[in-house]
Structures are given as C-alpha cells and as structure tokens.
Scaffold this active site. Structure first.
Site, PDB file in Angstrom:
ATOM      1  N   ARG A 259       4.048  91.425   7.012  1.00 29.00           N
ATOM      2  CA  ARG A 259       3.272  91.876   7.846  1.00 29.00           C
ATOM      3  C   ARG A 259       1.661  92.317   7.293  1.00 29.00           C
ATOM      4  O   ARG A 259       1.777  92.310   5.968  1.00 29.00           O
ATOM      5  CB  ARG A 259       3.826  93.427   7.839  1.00 29.00           C
ATOM      6  N   THR A 263      -3.964  94.387   9.669  1.00 29.50           N
ATOM      7  CA  THR A 263      -3.874  94.333  11.299  1.00 29.50           C
ATOM      8  C   THR A 263      -2.252  95.047  11.569  1.00 29.50           C
ATOM      9  O   THR A 263      -1.941  95.602  12.818  1.00 29.50           O
ATOM     10  CB  THR A 263      -3.800  93.126  11.900  1.00 29.50           C
ATOM     11  N   ASP A 355      16.385  99.741   3.305  1.00 35.44           N
ATOM     12  CA  ASP A 355      16.068  98.576   3.500  1.00 35.44           C
ATOM     13  C   ASP A 355      16.920  97.331   3.194  1.00 35.44           C
ATOM     14  O   ASP A 355      17.359  97.201   2.284  1.00 35.44           O
ATOM     15  CB  ASP A 355      14.839  98.056   2.280  1.00 35.44           C
ATOM     16  N   ASP A 358      16.350  94.550   0.501  1.00 36.77           N
ATOM     17  CA  ASP A 358      16.478  95.234  -0.894  1.00 36.77           C
ATOM     18  C   ASP A 358      17.970  95.503  -1.170  1.00 36.77           C
ATOM     19  O   ASP A 358      18.317  95.233  -2.282  1.00 36.77           O
ATOM     20  CB  ASP A 358      15.750  96.507  -1.103  1.00 36.77           C
TER      21      ASP A 358
END
Ligand code: RB5
Length: 364
Positions: A259, A263, A355, A358
């Site tokens: 990501r 933006t 997550d 993770d």
C-alpha cells in the site's frame, strides 16, 4: 430432524428454552449463536447463519429469536429458500406452517415467555403444510426468488459463506488470540481444504471411457486446463497447501502488492502467473477481505494478464470488502469461510482475527 437456532441479545434467554424444548423432543440442534449475552450484537448475522444452513440443506428447519422476531425474520428471508415468519401464539405458528410452509419460525424474546415456547414450537412442528393452492403460491415466490438471484449474480456478484460445522468450529479456534503460529498455519490450510469441495463445484466435467477389473465404463473427469490458484502475498500463501492437497495438479501464481503510504492505493511489486492463465478457472486467495482494496487490485491484475473466470477465496470477509469487490468486479464470485460484522477505525475486520500475515508467520 435437525434444526438450527440463532438469536441476538434480545432473544438470548429464549434460545435456552428453545434448545431445551428441542432436546426434550430428541431433535438434533445446531446452535449458531449468539453464544453469550452481548447487548451490542445484531440479529443480522445469526439470521444469515441459520438461513445459510437451511439454504445449503445442513438442517431441515430453523428457529430465530430477537426482541420481536421481526428484524431477524426480515434478514433470514433474504437467504434463498428461507420462509421465515414471526409467531407469537400456537395459532399463528400453526397457520404459518399450514398455509405458508415456513421453514424458519421467529420468536420475540420481549413478546414470548420461555414457558410459552413449547406450545408455540409444538404447534409449528406438529402441523403439516397443506399444499394445494398454498403450494402454487410458494412456487410462484420461489420462481421470482430464482430470477432475482440470477439477476443479482450477473449484476452484483455472488457470495458464498460456509456454514458447515467443521469450518465454523475451526474458524472459531483460528480467531482466538491464544492460537499459536503453528496452529494458525495448520488451521488455515485445513479450513481452505474444506472449502475446496464447494469452490470447485462448477468445474466443468467431461466423460471418458476406462476399464475397471470388471468391465469398461464411462467415468467423469475434470476437463481442460483446470485450475490455477493465486495467493496474494503474503497471507494468501497460508491457503495454498490446503488446496494443493486436494487438487495437486493445480498451478500456482503469485501476486505481491503493497500500500502506497501517500496515495493509500495498492501497488504491484510482484506478479508471476501460469502462462495459460486465460484458459484456467482462477481462484485468488486472500484470507482477510477487509476494505477489499488489495483483493480488487489483485483481481484487476489477473484480468489484465488474460484471466477470465475468477473467484476470490477468503477466510473472513467484511461487508465493506464484499461490496467493494463486487462493485469493481461483479463477475467475480466470492467464497468466504465466515462473514464478520464491520471494519474498525484502523481497517481491521471486527471481530476478525487480527493481521493474518503476522499470525501466520509470527512477525508480531
Ligand atoms: C434489539 O434491541 C432489537 O431491536 C432486535 O432484537 C429486534 O427486536 C429487531 O427486530
């Protein structure tokens, strides 16, 4: 007979009475929650879970409870094949079964006392659907539902949530903060493996002749170039082995996205797909469908490289992610082992499992 039950907080007490009643009648009970009293919970998820169990024929009927029985029956009636009505008396339960053939009865925890449950449910269970003119009406409704669904599939994509007890059980374990990295990795593969049966349901078959020790016979075989799976790095990697165990010849592509911090848009950093991707049934693997940004970008990438028949396979989906993927790619069917409530302010799925990358690789 097997009956699924579900409730929100306002139906929680009634659910106990319902389960006692069903067990006393030797009826198999599939309890789809809520499993504890939480005054913030909603009737929508249990309604969809019970509706899903009816729709995929895991159970024969369902019982839903919220404060009034209204909201939960409205939600359940969105699931194909469900006919749910709120009933407050033995008489209304009897008519709803005789005339409307309801397969889900909804009760109101604020309207009906636990001691009145046996009479209402008894009337529902012991009444037969009358058929005849009533059946004609139900058939007409079922036809309208079918054409609405087809429209929905073409215009807005299709979502399949898994209600199978084994999958739900394992999703329950994988969510827990107590689950170790080793267990997480094993469970993610096991859940994905269990999903394979459903996600491959529409793979095209051809016939071929073989010889058994007894005689020649025609058998079915999966035709053409078959499947490709494309994990979105890195959490998608955790779903690969679960599929390869069942479909060992399936080809594996990889997509890496990050990501952009300015933006906030996903940017491709790696993409390697099977050379004949345009001929394959493609399954993009992305365990957590949160905002839908990375899944949607991954699907876009596969399409740009020639992929045509694409599905998205997730472990847990949030409504926001489903909406986003279907808005961008209405032709893509989504399969998810669970549907969660919403995203929190940090973009994590609630209740979710944190997550997935993770937890899979032990990086936090
Ligand atoms: C929840 O407080 C209540 O609104 C709900 O259980 C139900 O009655 C809605 O139809």
């Amino acid at each position: 007979m097997k009956i699924a039950v579900g409730c929100d907080h306002a139906g929680y007490v009634l659910k106990g009475a319902v389960i006692d009643f069903l067990r006393a009648r030797n009826i198999d009970v599939l309890d789809l929650g809520a499993y504890e009293y939480d005054k913030e919970d909603s009737y929508v998820d249990p309604a969809f879970r019970v509706g899903g169990a009816i729709s995929d024929e895991t159970v024969d009927a369902g019982i839903l409870m919220c404060g009034t029985g209204y909201g939960i029956s409205i939600a359940a009636n969105k699931v194909p094949g469900v006919r749910a009505v709120a009933c407050y008396s033995p008489e209304s339960a009897k008519t709803a079964k005789a005339h409307n053939g309801i397969n889900v009865i909804a009760l109101g925890g604020r309207e009906t006392k636990p001691e009145d449950v046996p009479a209402i449910l008894g009337a529902w269970l012991d009444t037969e659907f009358e058929g005849g003119r009533h059946l004609q009406r139900l058939n007409k409704i079922a036809k309208a539902e079918k054409s609405a669904l087809n429209l929905h599939t073409q215009a807005g994509g299709k979502i399949t949530i898994f209600t199978h007890p084994l999958i739900q059980h394992k999703v329950g374990i994988i969510r827990s903060v107590e689950t170790s990295v080793k267990q997480f990795r094993e469970l993610l593969n096991e859940i994905t493996g269990l999903m394979v049966y459903e996600i491959t349901r529409t793979l095209p078959l051809t016939e071929k002749e073989i010889t058994t020790p007894i005689q020649k016979t025609i058998v079915h075989t999966i035709e053409g170039r078959k499947m490709a799976i494309i994990p979105v790095l890195r959490a998608g990697l955790g779903m690969v082995d679960g599929i390869l165990q069942i479909v060992p010849n399936c080809k594996v592509g990889h997509i890496g996205l990050y990501r952009d911090e300015k933006t906030l848009k996903p940017v491709e950093y790696y993409c390697k797909l099977p050379f004949d991707i345009e001929e394959r049934d493609i399954f993009v693997l992305d365990p957590m469908l949160a905002t839908g940004g990375s899944s949607s970008a991954a699907i876009e990438l596969v399409k740009k490289r020639g992929g045509k028949k694409i599905s998205l396979v997730c472990l847990i989906a949030a409504p926001e992610g489903i909406e986003r993927v279907h808005a961008d790619h209405p032709d893509v069917n989504i399969f998810s082992a669970a549907l969660d409530s919403h995203l929190n302010d940090h973009g994590y799925i609630v209740p979710g499992l944190g997550d997935a990358g993770d937890r899979l690789f032990g990086t936090k």
